[in-house]
Design an enzyme around this catalytic site. Structure first.
Site, short mmCIF file in Angstrom:
data_model
loop_
_atom_site.label_atom_id
_atom_site.label_comp_id
_atom_site.label_asym_id
_atom_site.label_seq_id
_atom_site.Cartn_x
_atom_site.Cartn_y
_atom_site.Cartn_z
N GLN A 199 2.99 9.92 1.48
CA GLN A 199 4.28 9.22 1.42
C GLN A 199 5.11 9.62 0.20
OE1 GLN A 199 2.40 5.16 2.24
NE2 GLN A 199 4.41 4.98 3.18
N HIS A 206 -2.39 7.20 7.53
CA HIS A 206 -1.43 8.09 6.85
C HIS A 206 -2.09 9.40 6.44
CE1 HIS A 206 2.41 6.08 6.35
NE2 HIS A 206 1.86 4.99 5.86
N HIS A 249 -4.11 1.13 8.10
CA HIS A 249 -2.76 1.70 8.02
C HIS A 249 -2.72 2.89 7.05
CE1 HIS A 249 1.79 1.13 7.84
NE2 HIS A 249 1.55 1.92 6.82
N GLU A 250 -3.34 2.70 5.88
CA GLU A 250 -3.28 3.76 4.86
C GLU A 250 -4.16 4.95 5.24
OE1 GLU A 250 -0.90 3.52 2.88
OE2 GLU A 250 -0.54 1.38 3.10
N CYS A 270 6.09 -0.38 7.01
CA CYS A 270 5.70 0.77 6.20
C CYS A 270 6.89 1.19 5.35
CB CYS A 270 5.29 1.91 7.13
SG CYS A 270 4.83 3.42 6.29
N LEU A 271 6.62 1.53 4.09
CA LEU A 271 7.72 1.97 3.21
C LEU A 271 8.39 3.24 3.73
CD1 LEU A 271 6.15 1.35 -0.33
CD2 LEU A 271 7.82 -0.08 0.89
N GLY A 311 0.84 -1.20 0.00
CA GLY A 311 0.00 0.00 0.00
C GLY A 311 0.87 1.24 0.00
NI NI Z 1 2.72 3.13 5.61
#
Ligand code: NI
Length: 160
Positions: free
Chosen positions: A51, A136, A132-133, A90-91, A46
């Site tokens: 991000q 963000h 999670h997204e 997470c990236l 995701g």
């Molecule tokens: Ni993330």
């Protein structure tokens, strides 16, 4: 195809609340396309717009199931149930992971790229990814929810 730079922890943009999308123009469509390319390039499941430094309420998910890539614009959680506890990463926090408790079932309402309303239901990993997204988009990171220690993950399978 364009890969955008993924912002990492410490970057202020990850702490800001994103704005609702009021119109889909070529700018948003290019952003979404680039977000998908970037998510695949970085082997993520995701990616949310902040991000890549854009404060818009958009995220993309592909957990490798039959849904393929899913695009969410102005998402809203409609319903949750149950709980699950598992590893999350997470990236924007490269090489790290931690235990996070999330609902096991999540129903989300969003707009698609044509501004049509869509609903998705997810269990397990997909439910986790929705939460999670969406976090963000409100400037929250999973690291705030980690139970115990955030730990390093190794991608080197030969190590053990
Ligand atoms: Ni993330």
């Amino acid at each position: 195809m364009a890969i955008r730079k993924v912002r990492t922890v410490g970057d202020d943009v990850l702490r800001k609340k994103c704005k609702e999308v009021v119109e889909i123009t070529n700018r948003e469509l290019t952003l979404i396309e680039d977000m998908v390319d970037t998510m695949y390039e970085e082997n993520g499941v995701g990616l949310a717009a902040p991000q890549v430094g854009i404060l818009k309420r958009i995220f993309v998910i592909d957990i490798g199931d039959e849904n393929g890539v899913m695009v969410f614009i102005n998402p809203e959680i409609l319903e949750t149930s149950g709980t699950q506890c598992g590893e999350e990463g997470c990236l924007s926090v490269p090489g790290m992971a931690g235990q996070v408790t999330r609902p096991n079932y999540v129903k989300v309402k969003a707009l698609d790229e044509d501004m049509n309303e869509v609903e998705y239901e997810g269990e397990g990993l997909l439910a986790r990814a929705f939460c999670h997204e969406i976090d963000h988009l409100d400037g929250h990171m999973y690291t705030e929810l980690v139970e115990g220690e955030l730990h390093q993950v190794s991608y080197d399978e030969d190590e053990e």
